[in-house]
Scaffold this active site. Structure first.
Site, short mmCIF file in Angstrom:
data_model
loop_
_atom_site.label_atom_id
_atom_site.label_comp_id
_atom_site.label_asym_id
_atom_site.label_seq_id
_atom_site.Cartn_x
_atom_site.Cartn_y
_atom_site.Cartn_z
N THR A 46 -35.11 29.82 -17.68
CA THR A 46 -34.85 28.25 -17.68
C THR A 46 -33.70 27.96 -18.68
OG1 THR A 46 -37.26 28.40 -17.77
CG2 THR A 46 -36.38 26.33 -18.34
N PHE A 86 -39.65 16.20 -23.91
CA PHE A 86 -38.60 15.93 -22.95
C PHE A 86 -38.84 15.36 -21.73
CE2 PHE A 86 -39.99 20.34 -22.55
CZ PHE A 86 -40.02 20.42 -21.32
N HIS A 139 -34.29 24.63 -8.98
CA HIS A 139 -35.76 24.99 -9.16
C HIS A 139 -36.05 26.13 -8.39
CE1 HIS A 139 -40.26 24.56 -9.58
NE2 HIS A 139 -40.08 24.63 -8.28
N TYR A 149 -43.89 18.15 -11.93
CA TYR A 149 -43.80 18.65 -13.16
C TYR A 149 -45.06 18.45 -14.06
CZ TYR A 149 -39.05 19.90 -12.61
OH TYR A 149 -37.74 20.28 -11.93
N ARG A 182 -36.46 34.25 -8.13
CA ARG A 182 -36.42 33.87 -9.61
C ARG A 182 -35.25 34.61 -10.37
NH1 ARG A 182 -39.29 29.51 -12.25
NH2 ARG A 182 -39.47 30.64 -14.10
N LYS A 194 -30.91 20.73 -7.89
CA LYS A 194 -31.24 19.56 -8.47
C LYS A 194 -29.92 18.66 -8.51
CE LYS A 194 -34.48 21.78 -11.76
NZ LYS A 194 -34.63 22.23 -13.30
N ASN A 217 -30.23 22.51 -15.70
CA ASN A 217 -30.01 23.87 -15.15
C ASN A 217 -29.93 24.14 -14.04
OD1 ASN A 217 -32.62 23.51 -14.45
ND2 ASN A 217 -33.63 24.87 -16.00
N ARG A 273 -28.06 30.13 -12.73
CA ARG A 273 -28.08 29.34 -13.98
C ARG A 273 -26.79 29.90 -14.94
NH1 ARG A 273 -34.65 28.45 -14.50
NH2 ARG A 273 -34.81 26.30 -13.38
P1 IDP Z 1 -38.46 26.67 -14.86
O1 IDP Z 1 -37.57 25.68 -14.13
O2 IDP Z 1 -37.48 27.76 -15.03
O3 IDP Z 1 -39.35 26.96 -14.00
P2 IDP Z 1 -40.23 25.26 -16.42
O4 IDP Z 1 -40.75 25.67 -17.70
O5 IDP Z 1 -41.14 25.01 -15.17
O6 IDP Z 1 -39.03 25.97 -16.18
O7 IDP Z 1 -39.49 23.65 -16.60
C1 IDP Z 1 -39.18 22.81 -15.45
C2 IDP Z 1 -38.07 22.16 -15.85
O8 IDP Z 1 -38.00 21.46 -16.96
C3 IDP Z 1 -36.98 23.23 -16.33
O9 IDP Z 1 -36.06 23.80 -14.96
C4 IDP Z 1 -35.82 22.05 -16.93
O10 IDP Z 1 -35.02 21.37 -16.04
C5 IDP Z 1 -36.82 21.21 -17.62
N1 IDP Z 1 -37.24 21.86 -18.97
C6 IDP Z 1 -38.07 22.89 -19.51
N2 IDP Z 1 -37.97 23.29 -20.53
C7 IDP Z 1 -37.29 22.44 -21.26
C8 IDP Z 1 -36.90 21.86 -22.73
O11 IDP Z 1 -37.30 22.62 -23.71
N3 IDP Z 1 -36.07 21.20 -22.70
C9 IDP Z 1 -35.45 20.29 -22.04
N4 IDP Z 1 -35.82 20.60 -20.48
C10 IDP Z 1 -36.62 21.41 -20.18
MG MG Z 2 -41.27 26.23 -13.47
#
Ligand code: IDP
Ligand code: MG
Length: 174
Positions: free
Chosen positions: A113, A79, A137, A71, A107, A31, A134, A124
């Site tokens: 996350t 957010f 992806h 997304y 993963r 990212k 983080n 991460r």
């Molecule tokens: P992942 O990246 O671990 O698959 P997802 O739930 O698919 O997690 O979320 C995609 C991205 O959205 C996350 O990697 C992060 O950058 C952002 N994100 C997810 N949950 C939150 C949150 O609660 N607050 C802020 N950003 C979030």
């Molecule tokens: Mg995801």
């Protein structure tokens, strides 16, 4: 190319039958925060060292439309606006890696996350302390990987080639 494909290696199993190796592909996005922090090489190296084969690699600036598609499961979250601004703010590096159980293993290497809770040793866990910024992806299922690879890579941008060290990465029956 499908995320999950069968490749006949032409080797012989113990019973004399042909060994079929399941090779999976998955999408990585290193990212914009990682690019800005100079972490691209270090992050990619972790997957190379694990034995994953890089079959696609590019840098791109994600548009708002692409962010919304990628997304889609988060567009209603409070957010989302910040997330879209973040991923479209600067270029990122996209990669497709291939190997045994790529989706699940990648993963595990990436970590959860919320990077604040990610174990040391995960990407991460080692490089972020944030749920949002983080650094990486990774596709979360084989079905998602197939869709996400097509979203970011044209077929001609993915490469089929043999690694010279493949016999050292896997046993003949895996
Ligand atoms: P992942 O990246 O671990 O698959 P997802 O739930 O698919 O997690 O979320 C995609 C991205 O959205 C996350 O990697 C992060 O950058 C952002 N994100 C997810 N949950 C939150 C949150 O609660 N607050 C802020 N950003 C979030
Ligand atoms: Mg995801």
């Amino acid at each position: 190319m499908d995320a999950c494909r069968k490749e006949v290696q032409g080797r012989r199993g113990q019973e004399g039958s042909e060994v079929i190796v399941m090779k999976e592909r998955t999408l990585l996005l290193i990212k914009p925060d990682a690019l800005q922090r100079g972490l691209v090489g270090e992050i990619l190296a972790r997957f190379e060292k694990k034995g994953f084969k890089i079959v696609g690699l590019k840098m791109l600036h994600v548009s708002k439309e692409l962010a919304k598609e990628h997304y889609a499961h988060l567009v209603d979250k409070p957010f989302y606006h910040d997330l879209e601004k973040f991923v479209t703010s600067n270029p990122l590096v996209a990669a497709v890696v291939e190997g045994k159980e790529a989706v699940e293993v990648v993963r595990l290497i990436v970590g959860p996350t919320n990077a604040s809770k990610a174990p040391g040793g995960t990407v991460r866990g080692d490089f972020s302390n944030s749920t949002s910024r983080n650094v990486i992806h990774a596709s979360d299922s084989k079905e998602t990987a197939e869709k996400e690879i097509k979203r970011f890579f044209k077929p001609a941008e993915l490469f089929d080639y043999k690694l010279n060290n493949e016999q050292y990465l896997y046993a003949s029956d895996e």
